[in-house]
Enzyme design. Sequence first.
Site, PDB file in Angstrom:
ATOM      1  N   HIS A 256      22.013  17.149  71.961  1.00 46.78           N
ATOM      2  CA  HIS A 256      22.978  17.212  73.072  1.00 46.78           C
ATOM      3  C   HIS A 256      24.373  17.599  72.616  1.00 46.78           C
ATOM      4  O   HIS A 256      24.764  17.332  71.483  1.00 46.78           O
ATOM      5  CB  HIS A 256      23.038  15.856  73.785  1.00 46.78           C
ATOM      6  CG  HIS A 256      21.700  15.334  74.174  1.00 46.78           C
ATOM      7  ND1 HIS A 256      21.094  14.287  73.542  1.00 46.78           N
ATOM      8  CD2 HIS A 256      20.835  15.752  75.131  1.00 46.78           C
ATOM      9  CE1 HIS A 256      19.909  14.066  74.083  1.00 46.78           C
ATOM     10  NE2 HIS A 256      19.716  14.950  75.042  1.00 46.78           N
TER      11      HIS A 256
ATOM     12  N   ASP B  35      24.958  14.408  69.459  1.00 43.61           N
ATOM     13  CA  ASP B  35      24.004  13.495  68.808  1.00 43.61           C
ATOM     14  C   ASP B  35      22.773  14.178  68.224  1.00 43.61           C
ATOM     15  O   ASP B  35      21.889  13.501  67.735  1.00 43.61           O
ATOM     16  CB  ASP B  35      23.555  12.422  69.816  1.00 43.61           C
ATOM     17  CG  ASP B  35      22.807  13.012  70.996  1.00 43.61           C
ATOM     18  OD1 ASP B  35      22.646  14.243  71.049  1.00 43.61           O
ATOM     19  OD2 ASP B  35      22.375  12.245  71.882  1.00 43.61           O
TER      20      ASP B  35
ATOM     21  N   SER C 176      17.868  15.415  80.055  1.00 43.62           N
ATOM     22  CA  SER C 176      19.044  14.705  79.538  1.00 43.62           C
ATOM     23  C   SER C 176      20.324  15.545  79.554  1.00 43.62           C
ATOM     24  O   SER C 176      21.405  14.993  79.413  1.00 43.62           O
ATOM     25  CB  SER C 176      18.779  14.232  78.102  1.00 43.62           C
ATOM     26  OG  SER C 176      18.397  15.324  77.298  1.00 43.62           O
TER      27      SER C 176
END
Length: 379
Positions: A339, A336, A30
């Site tokens: 991240h 978040d 991610s």
Amino acid sequence: MKLVFLLLLSLPCLGLGNTQISSIFSFGNSYTDTGNLLALGSMNQTQGPVVSDFPPYGMNFFHEPTGRFCDGRLIIDFIAQAFNLPLLPPYLAHNGSYQNGANFAVSGTTGLDLSFFVERNASNPFFLNTTLDVQLEWFMELKPQLCTSFEDCRIFFRKSLFIVGEFGINDFSVAFMAGKTLAEVRSYVPYLVKTIEKAVEKLIKEGALTIVVSENVPFGCLPSVLSLYPSSNEKDYDPQTGCLIKYNELSLYQNKLLRKAVTWLRWRYPHVRLIIGEYYRPMTEFVKYPKQFGFTETPLQVCCGGGGQYNFNIIQGCGMPGVNACQNPSTYVYWDGPHLTEAAYHYIADGWLRGPYADLPILTAVTDISQSQQMWSNM
Ligand SMILES: *[C@@H]1O[C@H](CO)[C@@H](O)[C@H](O)[C@H]1NC(C)=O
Ligand SMILES: *[C@@H]1O[C@H](CO)[C@@H](O)[C@H](O)[C@H]1NC(C)=O
Ligand SMILES: *[C@@H]1O[C@H](CO)[C@@H](O)[C@H](O)[C@H]1NC(C)=O
Ligand SMILES: *[C@@H]1O[C@H](CO)[C@@H](O)[C@H](O)[C@H]1NC(C)=O
């Protein structure tokens, strides 16, 4: 004297204008996914909706969710822009040309094969079979669209930048979620580094000449980790950063082995430009000296979250109904939980491109050849 002066002046232009990079290929999770997990979601391979498909993800720059786990651009987006290339298309979602590269990164994926975890009783129902080796298979599947003969591929990949990683966050997370101890997870690290080393070597054999190998992040500084694995013993926290020392040591161990592997690969393949892309140092600096980077908020607090000490709540996470982002994400390090914000990624990207967060800055690596050519033509 005059010649030297002219050469120095021309360097910044060489980096951005007369560039040798015309395509970028990225493998990862991610931290670099630009839409592959969303594509798997629409193929119904995820176990439910993917949060990065919902606002406020993408609130900056894109002004809509793109599948990036960020408010805006990721490191690879800034790198693509530095080379005047289009943002990398996600391999699983794109129906078009890959002449400027492809992104194979999938959010949530581990570096180690799924079988590694299954064998150790650490499998996970949410697992997607999109690990580093699978991403390499996708690259091999794509290759005939890029070039055919050996010579043809050599010419094509001479102008390609490869980015491998970050890998490690999910390998650690999956293992801890399955109840593995720190010692057990530590014992997985050499296997993970070997997997990364083998992948890099495979890319070299396919003709890659410029490869960024990403470090692991300071795992013990991630607000998600701090929230999920709190300690009642104050001594477990680094007094300078507030990060969990034992998890950071795990990352440092991985990074040490990774450096050894890269040193070996450099010795074995001296014609290849191998670049270590640092995460540990910049992310530690963000937390130690936040104001120097404009991070005026408490640095371990997340911008988009559902409350709690670090504003991270796994059952009320960013992208879920009723969870809002902060006013100004660029004043936060973390977006978040696991991240970073676009602002933080931007600093890291610049540090990889121009230094100091890469032992060989990307722009130096890709210009060293044209630089020497320039010197001869000036003489
Ligand atoms: C995916 O799942 C949704 C909701 O469960 C369903 O409506 C849709 O038909 C599924 N799509 C495919 C391609 O299976
Ligand atoms: C991809 O694009 C081509 C034409 O550009 C089209 O014929 C094809 O149906 C598209 N495939 C998908 C899966 O969208
Ligand atoms: C695997 O893990 C589960 C849950 O952590 C445990 O109940 C089970 O006994 C384990 N099995 C083996 C073979 O270790
Ligand atoms: C993952 O996919 C690869 C092929 O891409 C396959 O060889 C492997 O068996 C799969 N692993 C699992 C656990 O399904």
